[in-house]
Write a protein that holds these residues in place. Structure first.
Motif, PDB file in Angstrom:
ATOM      1  N   GLN A 125       0.834  -1.206   0.000  1.00 29.38           N
ATOM      2  CA  GLN A 125       0.000   0.000   0.000  1.00 29.38           C
ATOM      3  C   GLN A 125       0.867   1.253   0.000  1.00 29.38           C
ATOM      4  N   ILE A 126       1.918   1.248   0.790  1.00 29.33           N
ATOM      5  CA  ILE A 126       2.814   2.404   0.844  1.00 29.33           C
ATOM      6  C   ILE A 126       3.469   2.627  -0.515  1.00 29.33           C
ATOM      7  N   VAL A 127       3.953   1.564  -1.136  1.00 30.97           N
ATOM      8  CA  VAL A 127       4.589   1.690  -2.455  1.00 30.97           C
ATOM      9  C   VAL A 127       3.585   2.209  -3.475  1.00 30.97           C
ATOM     10  N   ALA A 128       2.387   1.638  -3.504  1.00 27.84           N
ATOM     11  CA  ALA A 128       1.377   2.054  -4.475  1.00 27.84           C
ATOM     12  C   ALA A 128       1.003   3.528  -4.298  1.00 27.84           C
ATOM     13  N   ILE A 129       0.760   3.922  -3.080  1.00 25.94           N
ATOM     14  CA  ILE A 129       0.375   5.313  -2.822  1.00 25.94           C
ATOM     15  C   ILE A 129       1.530   6.250  -3.144  1.00 25.94           C
ATOM     16  N   ALA A 130       2.742   5.869  -2.779  1.00 29.61           N
ATOM     17  CA  ALA A 130       3.908   6.707  -3.102  1.00 29.61           C
ATOM     18  C   ALA A 130       4.037   6.888  -4.613  1.00 29.61           C
ATOM     19  N   LEU A 131       3.857   5.816  -5.371  1.00 30.26           N
ATOM     20  CA  LEU A 131       3.928   5.927  -6.837  1.00 30.26           C
ATOM     21  C   LEU A 131       2.798   6.797  -7.395  1.00 30.26           C
ATOM     22  N   LEU A 132       1.633   6.697  -6.798  1.00 31.38           N
ATOM     23  CA  LEU A 132       0.507   7.515  -7.260  1.00 31.38           C
ATOM     24  C   LEU A 132       0.689   8.995  -6.912  1.00 31.38           C
ATOM     25  N   ILE A 133       1.382   9.267  -5.825  1.00 33.14           N
ATOM     26  CA  ILE A 133       1.625  10.657  -5.422  1.00 33.14           C
ATOM     27  C   ILE A 133       2.744  11.283  -6.259  1.00 33.14           C
TER      28      ILE A 133
END
Length: 175
Positions: A125-133
């Motif tokens: 989740q952290i990786v996905a959100i970081a990539l989306l941000i």
């Protein structure tokens, strides 16, 4: 209130700044949001480490830490729905799992720590959100969405693994 609980609470205070910045489409604002998000994510590890190291594990911390974690993940995902970056039904699956586990935990006499699947869920989740941000450009759009769906899958898998052993144990004791 203990030091780990203060750290957890500080993570909560970063969420409004993160949300405000996500609506500003400039690269500078996106990098600031990414920094806020990653620092908040790192404090999740730090508060747990300090709670164990300083022997300051508390009932408040056991309640507050997972709640703040869920808010830190769900807040930007809800913004991404509004901005058209992720589909609502994917975020709904994450939300449904989190609410199911939280509701189930309310009835438990002891709260168990995260297993490897829960940790994989959190990292994904952290990786996905970081990539989306992050303002990484068009070439990163597809990998960001793939990372999001991997996090959805791991969220559901970890929820199932969390609940199934409990159900098996409950059935074994009632037989």
């Amino acid at each position: 209130m203990t030091i780990p609980n203060w750290i957890t609470f500080s993570r909560l205070l970063g969420i409004p700044f993160l949300l405000y910045g996500l609506y500003n489409p400039t690269p500078q604002a996106q990098w600031i949001c990414l920094t806020i998000f990653l620092v908040a994510a790192l404090t999740d590890w730090l508060d747990g480490y300090l709670a164990r190291k300083l022997n300051q594990i508390s009932e408040l911390g056991k309640f507050l830490d997972p709640l703040v974690d869920k808010l830190l993940v769900l807040a930007p995902l809800l913004v991404f729905i509004e901005l058209g970056r992720v589909p609502a039904w994917g975020v709904f699956l994450i939300l449904a799992r989190e609410l199911a586990i939280a509701g189930w935990r309310v009835n438990q006499t002891t709260i168990t720590g995260a297993n490897i699947w829960g940790k994989l869920k959190t990292v994904s989740q952290i990786v996905a959100i970081a990539l989306l941000i992050a303002p990484l450009g068009e070439v990163w759009q597809t990998p960001s969405v793939i990372a999001f769906w991997i996090s959805v899958a791991l969220t559901l898998i970890s929820g199932g693994i969390y609940l199934i052993p409990q159900k098996v144990r409950t059935n074994e004791t009632t037989v």
